[in-house]
Write a protein that holds these residues in place. Structure first.
Motif, PDB file in Angstrom:
ATOM      1  N   ALA A 153     -27.017  50.484  72.587  1.00 18.19           N
ATOM      2  CA  ALA A 153     -26.056  49.563  71.971  1.00 18.19           C
ATOM      3  C   ALA A 153     -25.941  48.264  72.763  1.00 18.19           C
ATOM      4  O   ALA A 153     -25.947  47.168  72.183  1.00 18.19           O
ATOM      5  CB  ALA A 153     -24.693  50.244  71.852  1.00 18.19           C
ATOM      6  N   VAL A 154     -25.844  48.372  74.088  1.00 20.26           N
ATOM      7  CA  VAL A 154     -25.682  47.169  74.919  1.00 20.26           C
ATOM      8  C   VAL A 154     -26.933  46.298  74.849  1.00 20.26           C
ATOM      9  O   VAL A 154     -26.846  45.074  74.672  1.00 20.26           O
ATOM     10  CB  VAL A 154     -25.366  47.547  76.377  1.00 20.26           C
ATOM     11  CG1 VAL A 154     -25.361  46.298  77.265  1.00 20.26           C
ATOM     12  CG2 VAL A 154     -24.012  48.240  76.466  1.00 20.26           C
ATOM     13  N   MET A 155     -28.124  46.906  74.978  1.00 19.83           N
ATOM     14  CA  MET A 155     -29.352  46.108  74.962  1.00 19.83           C
ATOM     15  C   MET A 155     -29.585  45.479  73.589  1.00 19.83           C
ATOM     16  O   MET A 155     -30.015  44.323  73.495  1.00 19.83           O
ATOM     17  CB  MET A 155     -30.545  46.977  75.352  1.00 19.83           C
ATOM     18  CG  MET A 155     -30.607  47.340  76.832  1.00 19.83           C
ATOM     19  SD  MET A 155     -30.424  45.906  77.935  1.00 19.83           S
ATOM     20  CE  MET A 155     -31.723  44.820  77.355  1.00 19.83           C
ATOM     21  N   ALA A 156     -29.282  46.212  72.525  1.00 21.64           N
ATOM     22  CA  ALA A 156     -29.440  45.649  71.182  1.00 21.64           C
ATOM     23  C   ALA A 156     -28.461  44.497  70.965  1.00 21.64           C
ATOM     24  O   ALA A 156     -28.822  43.464  70.383  1.00 21.64           O
ATOM     25  CB  ALA A 156     -29.225  46.741  70.135  1.00 21.64           C
ATOM     26  N   ALA A 157     -27.228  44.660  71.439  1.00 19.52           N
ATOM     27  CA  ALA A 157     -26.228  43.601  71.284  1.00 19.52           C
ATOM     28  C   ALA A 157     -26.608  42.354  72.077  1.00 19.52           C
ATOM     29  O   ALA A 157     -26.427  41.226  71.611  1.00 19.52           O
ATOM     30  CB  ALA A 157     -24.859  44.114  71.722  1.00 19.52           C
ATOM     31  N   LEU A 158     -27.160  42.546  73.291  1.00 22.13           N
ATOM     32  CA  LEU A 158     -27.577  41.404  74.107  1.00 22.13           C
ATOM     33  C   LEU A 158     -28.714  40.633  73.434  1.00 22.13           C
ATOM     34  O   LEU A 158     -28.720  39.393  73.430  1.00 22.13           O
ATOM     35  CB  LEU A 158     -28.030  41.872  75.488  1.00 22.13           C
ATOM     36  CG  LEU A 158     -26.938  42.292  76.478  1.00 22.13           C
ATOM     37  CD1 LEU A 158     -27.554  42.883  77.742  1.00 22.13           C
ATOM     38  CD2 LEU A 158     -26.046  41.106  76.842  1.00 22.13           C
ATOM     39  N   GLN A 159     -29.660  41.359  72.851  1.00 20.48           N
ATOM     40  CA  GLN A 159     -30.781  40.696  72.183  1.00 20.48           C
ATOM     41  C   GLN A 159     -30.341  40.028  70.887  1.00 20.48           C
ATOM     42  O   GLN A 159     -30.958  39.060  70.434  1.00 20.48           O
ATOM     43  CB  GLN A 159     -31.889  41.713  71.904  1.00 20.48           C
ATOM     44  CG  GLN A 159     -32.550  42.252  73.160  1.00 20.48           C
ATOM     45  CD  GLN A 159     -33.591  43.316  72.851  1.00 20.48           C
ATOM     46  OE1 GLN A 159     -34.664  43.028  72.338  1.00 20.48           O
ATOM     47  NE2 GLN A 159     -33.285  44.554  73.171  1.00 20.48           N
ATOM     48  N   HIS A 160     -29.276  40.544  70.292  1.00 23.93           N
ATOM     49  CA  HIS A 160     -28.779  39.986  69.026  1.00 23.93           C
ATOM     50  C   HIS A 160     -27.859  38.788  69.257  1.00 23.93           C
ATOM     51  O   HIS A 160     -27.733  37.918  68.385  1.00 23.93           O
ATOM     52  CB  HIS A 160     -28.021  41.078  68.264  1.00 23.93           C
ATOM     53  CG  HIS A 160     -27.569  40.680  66.906  1.00 23.93           C
ATOM     54  ND1 HIS A 160     -26.239  40.415  66.593  1.00 23.93           N
ATOM     55  CD2 HIS A 160     -28.268  40.482  65.751  1.00 23.93           C
ATOM     56  CE1 HIS A 160     -26.150  40.088  65.327  1.00 23.93           C
ATOM     57  NE2 HIS A 160     -27.352  40.126  64.790  1.00 23.93           N
ATOM     58  N   PHE A 161     -27.238  38.713  70.433  1.00 27.38           N
ATOM     59  CA  PHE A 161     -26.212  37.696  70.704  1.00 27.38           C
ATOM     60  C   PHE A 161     -26.822  36.299  70.793  1.00 27.38           C
ATOM     61  O   PHE A 161     -27.966  36.115  71.205  1.00 27.38           O
ATOM     62  CB  PHE A 161     -25.493  38.042  72.008  1.00 27.38           C
ATOM     63  CG  PHE A 161     -24.357  37.111  72.332  1.00 27.38           C
ATOM     64  CD1 PHE A 161     -23.205  37.115  71.575  1.00 27.38           C
ATOM     65  CD2 PHE A 161     -24.456  36.226  73.394  1.00 27.38           C
ATOM     66  CE1 PHE A 161     -22.147  36.251  71.867  1.00 27.38           C
ATOM     67  CE2 PHE A 161     -23.413  35.371  73.703  1.00 27.38           C
ATOM     68  CZ  PHE A 161     -22.262  35.381  72.940  1.00 27.38           C
ATOM     69  N   ARG A 162     -26.028  35.310  70.425  1.00 24.96           N
ATOM     70  CA  ARG A 162     -26.391  33.903  70.571  1.00 24.96           C
ATOM     71  C   ARG A 162     -25.223  33.181  71.244  1.00 24.96           C
ATOM     72  O   ARG A 162     -24.099  33.247  70.757  1.00 24.96           O
ATOM     73  CB  ARG A 162     -26.676  33.252  69.206  1.00 24.96           C
ATOM     74  CG  ARG A 162     -27.789  33.921  68.402  1.00 24.96           C
ATOM     75  CD  ARG A 162     -29.151  33.666  69.002  1.00 24.96           C
ATOM     76  NE  ARG A 162     -30.228  34.166  68.154  1.00 24.96           N
ATOM     77  CZ  ARG A 162     -30.707  35.409  68.220  1.00 24.96           C
ATOM     78  NH1 ARG A 162     -30.176  36.279  69.074  1.00 24.96           N
ATOM     79  NH2 ARG A 162     -31.706  35.770  67.430  1.00 24.96           N
TER      80      ARG A 162
END
Length: 292
Positions: free
Chosen positions: A153-162
């Motif tokens: 969840a954390v890694m996916a959110a970091l890659q999705h964040f702008r």
């Protein structure tokens, strides 16, 4: 203090006997994950992960602040975990359990200390202003595998964040809105993911992605964190059972395959979300405004 309902003696014996006969209660292979689902929120940086019945939501937020005195050229990144009482009777707000402490430590070492995020890219003005990034991890439903699901969840959110773009004028920084300029993806150096192995029968049997019932029966657990290139970020062991070195090497080989599969899955979901957002969305609107 509230705690998890203990598994009965009959259930414990049944699970142990089934494992000795190479059978898991849900019919999976010993090295198989439960079905993985990943959805992104309407805003950037929100990832909703379901691993079997376990559900974790990670949300990334950002603000402009002053960098730490000893890290003048770096931004700030922290991970905060929150265990909801509705996820398990063992969780209580303000009173962290051992599971919450272990999860916080593992995520800290796996993601922040392994430099998965380039914190230098968060610096705006050296020693004066930087971005402070915060990852909030919310445990919504608990049925085992919290560490693996939370890391995804954390890694996916970091890659999705702008993050918002910034214009610097001397010692003054102006944060631009989404309508003024397209937000910028974070600089991710690598994508570490966790794979948890549960051990039984003095280390003779191991399971990947144990359910809550299987976790209550295990003698020890090993968390292997690595990226898709095979670089090991950390190996953590909890419990008293001894582990053979060759078995540990076998775990890293299995973990590499699982991490590569999960990395491809996350990237596929990110590509799907990017296509949904780009159809007549912000880019088209910005282009029209620039043309005018």
């Amino acid at each position: 203090m509230p705690r998890e309902a203990e598994i009965s003696v009959n259930e414990r014996t049944f699970i142990q006997q089934a494992l000795q006969e190479n059978i898991r209660l849900d019919g999976r292979a010993f090295d198989a994950f439960r079905p993985l689902k990943l959805n992104f929120g309407d805003e950037y940086g929100v990832a909703d992960v379901e691993l079997g019945k376990t559900r974790v939501i990670a949300r990334i937020s950002v603000e402009v602040t002053t960098p730490l005195p000893e890290r003048k050229f770096d931004g700030i990144f922290q991970i905060v975990t929150e265990f909801s009482p509705m996820a398990s009777p063992a969780f209580e707000v303000g009173r962290p359990t051992d599971a919450e402490v272990i999860l916080s430590r593992i995520l800290e070492k796996a993601i922040r200390r392994s430099n998965a995020l380039d914190t230098e890219s968060l610096c705006i003005i050296a020693g004066l202003k930087c971005f402070a990034l915060r990852a909030d991890v919310h445990i919504i439903d608990h049925d085992g595998g919290l560490i693996d699901a939370s890391c995804i969840a954390v890694m996916a959110a970091l890659q999705h964040f702008r993050r918002p773009d910034v214009v610097v004028e001397g010692e003054k920084a102006i944060v631009l809105s989404e309508r003024e300029r397209e937000p910028i993806p974070l600089s991710i150096l690598h994508q570490p993911l966790c794979v948890t192995f549960s051990y039984y029968e003095e280390g003779e049997i191991f399971l990947v992605d144990a359910t809550l019932a299987e976790e209550q029966v295990r003698q020890a657990e090993i968390i292997v964190t690595m990226n898709r290139h095979g670089e090991v970020c950390q190996i953590a062991k909890y419990g008293g059972a001894t582990v053979d070195p060759l078995a540990l090497l076998n775990c890293t080989n299995i973990a590499l395959q699982k991490v590569q599969d999960m990395s491809r899955f996350i990237q596929h979901k990110l590509d799907e979300d990017a296509k949904k957002r780009d159809v007549g969305g912000l880019m088209a609107e910005l282009s029209a405004e620039n043309a005018r």
